[in-house]
Design an enzyme around this catalytic site. Structure first.
Site, mmCIF file in Angstrom:
data_model
loop_
_atom_site.group_PDB
_atom_site.id
_atom_site.type_symbol
_atom_site.label_atom_id
_atom_site.label_comp_id
_atom_site.label_asym_id
_atom_site.label_seq_id
_atom_site.Cartn_x
_atom_site.Cartn_y
_atom_site.Cartn_z
ATOM 1 N N ASN A 15 -40.396 5.786 22.532
ATOM 2 C CA ASN A 15 -40.742 4.478 22.098
ATOM 3 C C ASN A 15 -42.189 4.659 22.257
ATOM 4 O OD1 ASN A 15 -41.450 1.623 22.581
ATOM 5 N ND2 ASN A 15 -41.789 2.087 24.698
ATOM 6 N N ARG A 66 -43.124 -5.159 20.921
ATOM 7 C CA ARG A 66 -42.424 -4.208 20.125
ATOM 8 C C ARG A 66 -43.371 -3.335 19.900
ATOM 9 N NH1 ARG A 66 -37.005 -7.058 17.873
ATOM 10 N NH2 ARG A 66 -35.720 -6.426 19.690
ATOM 11 N N ASP A 125 -47.884 3.821 21.704
ATOM 12 C CA ASP A 125 -46.272 3.167 21.513
ATOM 13 C C ASP A 125 -46.283 4.124 20.451
ATOM 14 O OD1 ASP A 125 -44.984 1.405 22.914
ATOM 15 O OD2 ASP A 125 -45.452 0.419 20.370
ATOM 16 N N ARG A 146 -29.102 8.695 26.103
ATOM 17 C CA ARG A 146 -29.822 7.193 26.442
ATOM 18 C C ARG A 146 -30.603 7.618 26.348
ATOM 19 N NH1 ARG A 146 -33.943 5.735 30.532
ATOM 20 N NH2 ARG A 146 -33.640 3.730 30.967
ATOM 21 N N ASP A 162 -34.172 5.440 26.310
ATOM 22 C CA ASP A 162 -35.318 4.441 26.913
ATOM 23 C C ASP A 162 -35.626 3.667 25.980
ATOM 24 O OD1 ASP A 162 -36.381 5.166 30.084
ATOM 25 O OD2 ASP A 162 -38.518 5.182 28.117
ATOM 26 N N HIS A 184 -38.205 -2.996 23.520
ATOM 27 C CA HIS A 184 -39.815 -2.293 23.052
ATOM 28 C C HIS A 184 -40.147 -1.175 21.920
ATOM 29 C CE1 HIS A 184 -41.070 -3.582 26.642
ATOM 30 N NE2 HIS A 184 -40.388 -2.939 27.661
ATOM 31 N N GLU A 227 -31.450 1.610 26.522
ATOM 32 C CA GLU A 227 -32.097 0.718 28.008
ATOM 33 C C GLU A 227 -32.776 -0.372 26.999
ATOM 34 O OE1 GLU A 227 -34.777 0.514 30.979
ATOM 35 O OE2 GLU A 227 -35.170 1.714 28.941
#
Ligand code: NAG
Ligand code: NAG
Length: 512
Positions: A115, A173, A182, A210, A212, A216, A248
Site C-alpha cells: 500500500n 484509500r 501512499d 498476507r 497488509d 487503504h 488485512e
C-alpha cells in the site's frame, strides 16, 4: 446485473481462498519477527512433525531502519524497495528457508506491504535494511525505482495529506495512513513493480500472501495486482495452483469500508472474531460462552469460506490496530489457551496461531508506552536467534505459544476433525459448553465459577480417550486425564474451575 456477474467471474478467476496446505494440515502460525534460519529449522524440527500447515513470515522486503525508537517492529512495515534483505535475513537465507519448509510440506506465506513506502518523515540516506539509498522527502526510491509520480498525494484532499476521517472512502484509500507515502496502485507501472516483487517470491516457492493494509487500497487495484500473479512453483504445488491471498481489512462495523468489498478477491482477516471471543471469555457485557452456539456467521461475521481467523495478531496484541482491551494474548495465558482451543476446535474459517516475543510492557492510562519494541535483539540491533530449551519451550523472551502443549495439541485436533460438521452442542445456559466435530473429536469447556459435572453425548465411538489438554497419548499410555466413552457415545466429564486448564479435548487419534 451484468456488471455483477462480470465481477463475480473475475473474482472467481483471481480468487485465492485455498491455503494450499499439504497432508491434511489446516492451521497457519505467524512466527512474528523470527529469523529465516530459525524458521527453516522450526519447520523441520517442530512444525512438520506437529501438523502445522504453514508459516506467516514478517515482511522480507527492504525497509527503513529506525533508531529512535530503537529498531521498532514497525520499521518493517515501511518499505523502501523490494530487495530481499531484512532483519530476518538475506535473500539466500530466505530462499533456503522457503526450500527447506516446502521440502517438509510446510508452506510459507509472505506479509506483503504494497500500500505504501516509508513514512514521509523517513529522511534521506542509506539507513535501510539492504543499505540502498532513498529520499523520503522527495519520494525518491531509486532501488525500485519509484519517484514522485508514483504516489497518490495529488488525489488526497485533506489538509495534512494524511487520512483524517475513516468515513470518507476516498481519504482512506488515497491519503497517507499515518504519514506513510501512499503508492498509486492504479498506475500500471506501480502494479508492475508490486507484482514483480510478489512473483519473484512465488517463483522462489511461497504459497501465498498476507496483504497488509488492504482497507487503504481500492479493491479494483488489488484485483489488477492479483490477476497478474504467477501460479505456484510446480516443484512443490500442483500445476495451476494459485497463491493463497488473505487481506488485512479491519472491519469491526461502523465504517463505509467493509470486509465484503474484498471477499471476492481472496480471504479477509476477520477482526470481529478475536474481539468478540475476548469479550465473551472475559464475560464483559454479561456475555456467556453459551451464546457461542451461534459462533461464526451467526455473530455477524463474514462467510466461513472467506475468513482468516485468529485470537490476536501482532498489532492488536500490543494495542495497535483493532479490538481494544478485550483481545486475549499470551499475557493472559490461562484465558488465552481456552480461546485458542475454542478457535481450533470450531469449524469456522482458516485458523492462524500467533507466536510472539515478550517485551517490557509499560502501560500508562491503558496505553502501552512500549508498544513499539522490536524482537529480542543484540546491542547492534540484529535479531537474536530462537534458542530451544530442553523442555521444548523457547528462550531469550521468545514466547512460542505454538509450542504450548494445549495449543500444539489443538492444532493436531483441528487436522484430525477436518471436514467434520459442528455437532453435539451442549451448554448449561451459562459458561459451560461442549461441542463435537462429527465422530472425530469433542471439547468441553468450563468458564463458570464452579465444577462442571455432566454426562454428555460426544458422538465418538466407544473407547478410552486421552485428553490432549492435560496431557497427551504417548505410545499406548496417556499422560493426562482419561475419558471413557460408552457404547451410546456418552461420557462423564468433571472439570474444576480451578484446574490449570479448565477444559478437556479428545479426538480419534487420542484413543488409547
Ligand atoms: C551484531 O551483534 C551480534 C551479537 O553480538 C553479532 O553476532 C553480529 O555479527 C553483529 N552484527 C553486525 C552486523 O555487526
Ligand atoms: C472465566 O472468566 C473469567 C472472566 O470473568 C476469568 O477471570 C476466569 O479465570 C475464567 N474462569 C476460568 C475457570 O478460567
Amino acid at each position: 446485473m451484468k456488471l455483477l456477474i462480470l465481477t463475480a467471474l473475475l473474482g472467481m478467476s483471481f480468487a485465492q481462498f485455498n491455503p494450499n496446505t499439504k497432508h491434511g494440515r489446516t492451521s497457519i502460525v505467524h512466527l512474528f519477527e523470527w529469523r529465516w534460519a530459525d524458521i527453516a529449522a522450526e519447520c523441520e524440527r517442530y512444525l512438520a512433525p506437529n501438523g502445522f500447515g504453514g508459516v506467516q513470515i514478517s515482511p522480507p522486503s527492504e525497509s527503513i531502519i529506525v533508531t529512535n525508537p530503537s529498531y521498532p517492529w514497525w520499521q518493517r512495515y515501511q518499505p523502501i524497495g523490494y530487495n530481499l534483505c531484512s532483519r530476518s535475513g538475506n535473500e539466500n537465507e530466505l530462499r533456503d528457508m522457503i526450500t527447506r519448509c516446502n521440502n517438509v510440506g510446510v508452506n510459507i506465506y509472505v506479509d506483503a506491504v504494497i500500500n505504501h513506502m516509508c513514512g514521509a518523515g523517513g529522511g534521506e540516506g542509506t539507513h535501510s535494511s539492504c543499505g540502498s539509498y532513498f529520499n523520503a522527502n522527495k519520494k525518491d526510491f531509486p532501488t525500485v525505482p519509484y519517484s514522485n509520480w508514483d504516489f497518490n498525494d495529488g488525489k488526497c484532499n485533506t489538509g495534512s495529506g494524511n487520512i483524517e476521517n475513516y468515513n470518507d472512502v476516498n481519504q482512506v484509500r488515497n491519503c497517507r495512513l499515518v504519514s506513510l507515502l501512499d503508492l498509486a496502485l492504479e498506475k500500471d507501472y506501480v502494479r508492475g513493480k508490486v507484482t514483480g516483487y510478489m512473483n519473484k517470491l512465488i517463483d522462489m516457492g511461497v504459497a501465498g500472501f498476507r496483504v497488509d493494509a488492504c482497507k487503504h487500497m481500492w479493491p479494483g487495484d488489488l484485483s489488477g495486482v492479483y490477476g497478474r500473479l504467477h501460479s505456484l512453483n510446480t516443484k512443490w504445488f500442483p500445476s495451476g495452483s494459485k497463491p493463497f491471498i488473505f487481506q488485512e481489512v479491519i472491519d469491526l462495523g461502523g465504517e463505509p469500508i467493509t470486509s465484503n468489498q474484498y471477499t471476492g478477491l481472496g480471504r479477509v482477516t476477520e477482526f470481529k472474531y478475536g474481539a468478540k471471543l475476548g469479550t465473551t471469555i472475559r464475560k464483559w457485557n454479561n456475555e456467556k460462552l453459551s451464546y457461542l452456539k451461534n459462533w461464526g456467521e451467526g455473530y455477524g461475521m463474514m462467510p466461513s469460506d472467506k475468513a482468516l481467523v485468529f485470537v490476536d495478531n501482532h498489532d492488536n496484541q500490543r494495542g495497535h490496530g483493532a479490538g481494544g482491551g478485550s483481545i486475549l494474548t499470551f499475557w493472559d495465558a490461562r484465558l488465552y489457551k481456552m480461546a485458542v482451543a475454542l478457535m481450533l476446535a470450531h469449524p469456522y474459517g482458516v485458523t492462524r496461531v500467533m507466536s510472539s516475543y515478550r517485551w517490557s510492557r509499560n502501560i500508562v492510562n491503558g496505553q502501552d508506552k512500549n508498544d513499539w519494541m522490536g524482537p529480542p535483539s543484540n546491542g547492534n540491533g540484529s535479531t537474536k536467534p530462537v534458542p530451544i530449551n530442553p523442555d521444548s519451550t523457547c528462550g531469550d523472551n521468545w514466547v512460542c505459544e505454538h509450542r504450548w502443549r494445549q495449543i500444539r495439541n489443538m492444532v493436531i485436533f483441528r487436522n484430525v476433525v477436518n471436514g467434520q460438521p459442528f455437532s453435539n452442542w451442549w451448554d448449561n445456559g451459562n459458561n459451560q459448553i461442549a461441542f463435537g466435530r462429527g465422530n472425530r473429536g469433542f471439547i468441553v469447556i468450563n468458564n463458570d465459577s464452579g465444577y462442571l459435572d455432566a454426562t454428555l453425548n460426544t458422538g465418538m465411538p466407544q473407547g478410552t480417550y486421552c485428553d490432549v489438554i492435560s496431557g497427551q497419548k504417548e505410545g499406548s499410555r496417556c499422560t493426562g486425564t482419561q475419558v471413557q466413552v460408552g457404547g451410546d457415545g456418552r461420557a462423564y466429564f468433571k472439570i474444576s474451575h480451578t484446574a490449570d486448564d479448565p477444559f478437556i479435548a479428545i479426538h480419534a487419534n487420542s484413543k488409547l
